[in-house]
Enzyme design. Structure first.
Site, mmCIF file in Angstrom:
data_model
loop_
_atom_site.group_PDB
_atom_site.id
_atom_site.type_symbol
_atom_site.label_atom_id
_atom_site.label_comp_id
_atom_site.label_asym_id
_atom_site.label_seq_id
_atom_site.Cartn_x
_atom_site.Cartn_y
_atom_site.Cartn_z
ATOM 1 N N TRP A 280 10.864 11.807 82.813
ATOM 2 C CA TRP A 280 9.730 12.734 82.844
ATOM 3 C C TRP A 280 9.845 13.719 84.010
ATOM 4 O O TRP A 280 8.868 14.345 84.380
ATOM 5 C CB TRP A 280 8.426 11.953 82.965
ATOM 6 C CG TRP A 280 7.988 11.309 81.686
ATOM 7 C CD1 TRP A 280 7.114 11.821 80.762
ATOM 8 C CD2 TRP A 280 8.390 10.040 81.165
ATOM 9 N NE1 TRP A 280 6.964 10.957 79.710
ATOM 10 C CE2 TRP A 280 7.728 9.848 79.934
ATOM 11 C CE3 TRP A 280 9.259 9.043 81.612
ATOM 12 C CZ2 TRP A 280 7.900 8.710 79.153
ATOM 13 C CZ3 TRP A 280 9.432 7.905 80.842
ATOM 14 C CH2 TRP A 280 8.756 7.747 79.629
ATOM 15 N N CYS A 315 7.366 10.099 75.230
ATOM 16 C CA CYS A 315 6.544 9.245 74.365
ATOM 17 C C CYS A 315 6.752 9.510 72.878
ATOM 18 O O CYS A 315 6.835 8.571 72.086
ATOM 19 C CB CYS A 315 5.073 9.356 74.743
ATOM 20 S SG CYS A 315 4.271 10.905 74.291
ATOM 21 N N HIS A 374 -0.743 11.291 74.302
ATOM 22 C CA HIS A 374 0.225 10.192 74.337
ATOM 23 C C HIS A 374 0.408 9.675 72.921
ATOM 24 O O HIS A 374 -0.562 9.497 72.179
ATOM 25 C CB HIS A 374 -0.241 9.072 75.266
ATOM 26 C CG HIS A 374 0.691 7.898 75.305
ATOM 27 N ND1 HIS A 374 2.053 8.039 75.513
ATOM 28 C CD2 HIS A 374 0.477 6.570 75.136
ATOM 29 C CE1 HIS A 374 2.620 6.853 75.479
ATOM 30 N NE2 HIS A 374 1.693 5.944 75.247
ATOM 31 N N ASP A 397 3.364 0.037 71.320
ATOM 32 C CA ASP A 397 3.793 1.183 72.120
ATOM 33 C C ASP A 397 5.102 0.848 72.819
ATOM 34 O O ASP A 397 5.179 -0.126 73.564
ATOM 35 C CB ASP A 397 2.708 1.523 73.148
ATOM 36 C CG ASP A 397 2.929 2.865 73.823
ATOM 37 O OD1 ASP A 397 4.018 3.444 73.662
ATOM 38 O OD2 ASP A 397 2.007 3.334 74.513
ATOM 39 N N ASN A 437 -10.896 4.680 76.301
ATOM 40 C CA ASN A 437 -12.312 4.479 76.636
ATOM 41 C C ASN A 437 -12.678 4.719 78.095
ATOM 42 O O ASN A 437 -13.835 4.542 78.461
ATOM 43 C CB ASN A 437 -12.738 3.047 76.276
ATOM 44 C CG ASN A 437 -13.016 2.886 74.799
ATOM 45 O OD1 ASN A 437 -13.951 3.474 74.273
ATOM 46 N ND2 ASN A 437 -12.187 2.107 74.129
ATOM 47 N N ASP A 439 -13.763 6.310 81.680
ATOM 48 C CA ASP A 439 -14.617 7.410 82.132
ATOM 49 C C ASP A 439 -13.871 8.233 83.175
ATOM 50 O O ASP A 439 -13.095 7.699 83.975
ATOM 51 C CB ASP A 439 -15.909 6.874 82.757
ATOM 52 C CG ASP A 439 -16.851 6.278 81.725
ATOM 53 O OD1 ASP A 439 -16.684 6.594 80.533
ATOM 54 O OD2 ASP A 439 -17.730 5.490 82.116
ATOM 55 N N GLU A 486 -19.764 8.115 71.248
ATOM 56 C CA GLU A 486 -20.415 7.992 72.545
ATOM 57 C C GLU A 486 -21.931 8.022 72.374
ATOM 58 O O GLU A 486 -22.484 8.870 71.673
ATOM 59 C CB GLU A 486 -19.964 9.141 73.453
ATOM 60 C CG GLU A 486 -20.254 8.910 74.917
ATOM 61 C CD GLU A 486 -19.375 7.829 75.512
ATOM 62 O OE1 GLU A 486 -19.874 7.111 76.396
ATOM 63 O OE2 GLU A 486 -18.212 7.695 75.085
ATOM 64 N N GLU A 491 -21.304 1.376 70.657
ATOM 65 C CA GLU A 491 -20.375 1.763 71.727
ATOM 66 C C GLU A 491 -20.700 1.019 73.013
ATOM 67 O O GLU A 491 -19.815 0.532 73.718
ATOM 68 C CB GLU A 491 -20.446 3.282 71.931
ATOM 69 C CG GLU A 491 -19.410 3.825 72.911
ATOM 70 C CD GLU A 491 -19.964 3.994 74.308
ATOM 71 O OE1 GLU A 491 -19.166 4.097 75.253
ATOM 72 O OE2 GLU A 491 -21.212 3.988 74.462
ATOM 73 N N TYR A 561 3.348 16.927 80.780
ATOM 74 C CA TYR A 561 2.324 16.618 79.780
ATOM 75 C C TYR A 561 1.601 15.318 80.101
ATOM 76 O O TYR A 561 0.554 15.012 79.522
ATOM 77 C CB TYR A 561 2.935 16.573 78.376
ATOM 78 C CG TYR A 561 3.606 15.274 78.008
ATOM 79 C CD1 TYR A 561 2.923 14.292 77.295
ATOM 80 C CD2 TYR A 561 4.927 15.009 78.363
ATOM 81 C CE1 TYR A 561 3.527 13.098 76.949
ATOM 82 C CE2 TYR A 561 5.545 13.825 78.022
ATOM 83 C CZ TYR A 561 4.847 12.873 77.316
ATOM 84 O OH TYR A 561 5.450 11.689 76.974
#
Length: 732
Positions: A280, A315, A374, A397, A437, A439, A486, A491, A561
């Site tokens: 990267w 990725c 991603h 992944d 998820n 914040d 949200e 949620e 990125y």
């Protein structure tokens, strides 16, 4: 059954690991029981003269098993489904006095209880879920069998034998590579762990050898096609080799959970000499830039031939190769792209952006990164190791991000479990949950050492999760499969469940979060074309009856990125006065000369705007990324587009920049139309056009796609594609 070689076991009866599909132990052609009386000629008993597997592309076996696209002259079948084999004997078969059976063997030290030695009995009726062979035709000296494999059997390349019983022992056919049989996962079989009950989905997620990968930025989504090439010559053997390199025990290769987990580790080379080396840093010496690859075939075949990791991947390349691996073995798979993906090392559901007291970003304290996007994979399977309801799509992944059980791998993690916050279920669900998820927390680091939370953005991370639509090249939004909207009660419950089951709570910050400001700020970035000037517009809106003065800061950065900044190319401070209940726009000109000399291969720019309201000391913060529009390659074809006929493909590129492009590599791919190939041009001068022509002879009919890429020292991520319709060869 005897072994051809004896192994010293050091005083303990144990069988060495059976972890190589390529390794072999031959079964003996004769196994005698006692002494054969003088004068007895074993050749007088029933002998096998030949075995027919009906393994041509047009034969029933390959057509019925959906394996007719594989460029492989061996028999390829899917487990849990019957296939036909014909055995020719030295004389007519008499069921009253003749006894024979078929045997399948894989690897070394074959054992029936491990599934590496499979004796297939002749039965009157085939039973669902069990190995068996039923005679469906007897004609002269030939017997045709319908053989059914177990839907749980090992996936790999088996050696086949026919054993005939005599009063004096067993006569067995010699090792014959022509009767080798590949057995794959079967999404068409209801008893298989990868069963998928929708034909259109099976056609897309198992049989489609060309895909679309979404990248760019959530407000400027870009696409590129990818050649999976799972049916290309040598790819199936390479996928089996990948599991061999992992030293995966053969007895576990019938379990899609284990196979996908091993695959997620082996597609990257981080700790196990796997397929791809990640890079990267925008430096790709002694390798191929990630953006130059057009598909998986070149990568996998190079790995197999060199037996060394291939350089380089990011990725979407890891995801493309992993998708090939899964689909080739028969596991339904797709690539997903998560826009604004959190790389949260602590999985604490919090991405901290630290600000100075004047509103500028504190780069020393800000360690978390938010990737513009991603890519990972989803694989379809049942999860008998989890409670009911958590089967289906599993996130896997292969991009090396975090260590899982001692290796760089991720998944399979149930997408349904992630959505509902059940992150206690294996594998790696907390990490994936945090990716979608977390914040985004803006925190002012005060000079006295205290921290003040200025703003919490709960909607930025996991903004959009997409995959290719079924049967087309468009985008399908699958965000709601990973998370509830949200603000919904579900949620909140999912978050509470995740915290209860092991996701780390957000870090405590000193001070009290400030109340909502009376001023709103937002900004927009014009459509930005590589090599051109463009504008950024910042809007301030005063929702109160008070007059405010604002000091704003703009930081413009060249970024990877992955969200990691490389260099700041523009910094600007300006003051704004807002009258009551008014709004004001500030336009900032971004000149090409400011960013062109430092661009990275994805031409990604990141803008961070902070503003401090002088009267209230409130801080406003917004960030956005944009990906510059890059010129495309043009592909043209002329000539007859028919299987077996020559057609000419022309690849054309015009350099729109004011600088000369040097060390230019153009790659061309098109599964079923042409093998992957490449051509070098030493330079392309400004406004000059280069052309490359190749004669191709398609071997697959139907809708096909030609894919091209271009990379140079100063410009990469240049793509082009062309849809072609290849006609069948006219019958004579």
């Amino acid at each position: 059954m005897s072994e051809t070689s004896r192994t010293a076991f050091g005083g303990r009866r144990a069988v060495p690991p059976n972890n190589s599909n390529a390794a072999e132990d031959d079964l003996p052609t004769v196994e005698l029981q006692g002494v054969v009386p003088r004068g007895v000629n074993l050749q007088e008993f029933l002998n096998v003269t030949s075995v027919h597997l009906f393994k041509e592309r047009w034969d029933t076996n390959k057509v019925d098993h959906h394996t007719d696209k594989y460029e492989n002259n061996k028999l390829i079948v899917r487990r849990g489904q019957s296939f036909y084999v014909q055995i020719d004997f030295s004389r007519p078969y008499d069921p009253r006095r003749d006894l024979f059976r078929v045997e399948y063997v894989i690897g070394r030290y074959p054992q029936e209880n491990k599934g590496t030695y499979i004796p297939v009995p002749i039965v009157s009726e085939l039973q669902s879920g069990k190995w068996g062979a039923k005679i469906v035709m007897r004609e002269d000296r030939s017997v045709r069998l319908s053989i059914q494999s177990s839907p749980k059997c090992i996936v790999g390349k088996f050696r086949m034998y026919v054993a005939v019983w005599t009063p004096y022992g067993v006569l067995r056919t010699s090792r014959n590579p022509e009767t080798d049989t590949y057995i794959l996962f079967n999404p068409w079989c209801e008893d298989d762990a990868v069963y998928l009950d929708n034909e259109k989905e099976r056609e897309e997620y198992v049989l489609n050898d060309i895909g679309v990968i979404f990248y760019g930025e959530v407000n400027d989504i870009k696409t590129r096609s990818w050649s999976y090439g799972q049916f290309e010559d040598g790819i199936l053997d390479t996928c089996l080799y990948v599991m061999d390199r992992a030293q995966m025990d053969l007895s576990g290769r019938g379990n899609p959970i284990k196979v996908s987990r091993v695959g997620s580790a082996m597609v990257n080379a981080k700790d196990d000499e796997g397929v791809l080396v990640g890079s990267w840093d925008n430096i790709y010496a002694y390798g191929v830039p990630p953006s130059a690859w057009t598909g998986s075939v070149d990568i996998l075949l190079e790995y197999r031939s060199s037996e060394n990791p291939v350089r380089y991947g990011q990725c979407w390349v890891f995801a493309g190769v992993f998708n090939t691996f899964l689909r080739c073995l028969g596991i339904p798979a797709r690539i997903v792209t998560n826009y604004f993906s959190a790389h949260d090392n602590d999985a604490n559901l919090q991405m901290d952006i630290f600000l100075e007291e004047d509103g500028n970003v504190n780069s020393k304290l800000t360690k978390d990164s938010v990737w513009n996007y991603h890519c990972w994979n989803e694989a379809w399977m049942t999860r008998p190791d989890l409670p009911v309801g958590f089967g289906g799509w599993q996130a896997v992944d292969s991009t090396p991000q975090e260590n899982s059980d001692g290796m760089y791998r991720c998944g399979p993690a149930s997408v349904q479990a992630i959505k509902h916050g059940h992150v206690c279920f294996q594998f790696d669900a907390p990490f994936v949950f945090a990716e979608v998820n977390s914040d985004l927390i803006y925190i002012t680091a005060k000079k006295d050492g205290t921290h003040v939370v200025e703003n919490v953005d709960a909607t930025h991370i996991g903004k959009l999760i997409v995959t290719k639509q079924i049967g087309g090249d468009g985008m399908m939004d699958i965000t709601d499969t990973y998370k509830f909207q949200e603000g919904q009660e579900e949620e909140r419950l999912a978050l509470e469940t995740a915290l209860m089951y092991g996701a780390k709570k957000p870090l405590n910050t000193e001070g009290v979060m400030k109340s909502r400001s009376n001023v709103d700020m937002d900004f927009e970035v014009e459509n930005a074309v590589l090599g051109k000037d463009f504008k950024l517009s910042i809007t301030f809106r005063n929702n109160s009856h008070n007059r405010y003065t604002i000091t704003a800061y703009l930081s413009a950065n060249i970024t990877f990125y992955t969200g990691v900044p490389k260099a700041e190319f523009k910094k600007e401070t300006f003051d704004v006065t807002l009258e009551p209940l008014s709004f004001k726009k500030e336009a900032v000109l971004i000149q090409a000369g400011e960013y062109m000399g430092q661009l990275l291969e994805q031409a990604s720019l990141h803008f961070f705007v902070t503003a401090r309201i002088n009267e209230t000391r409130d801080v406003l913060a917004k960030q956005k990324s944009t990906v510059l529009t890059i010129p495309e390659i043009i592909i043209k074809v002329r000539g007859t587009q028919v299987v077996g006929s020559d057609m000419t493909v022309t690849v054309e590129f015009t350099n729109p920049l004011k600088e000369t492009l040097r060390n230019v590599w153009v790659h061309l791919d098109g599964p079923g139309v042409t093998r992957p190939m490449k051509k070098m041009f030493r330079e392309i001068r400004p406004n000059s056009t280069v052309q490359w022509e190749e004669v191709c002879r398609p071997w697959v009919s139907g809708h096909r796609k030609l894919i091209a890429s271009m990379s140079s020292d100063s410009l990469r991520h240049v793509y082009g594609e062309l849809d072609v319709q290849i006609q069948r060869r006219p019958s004579m």
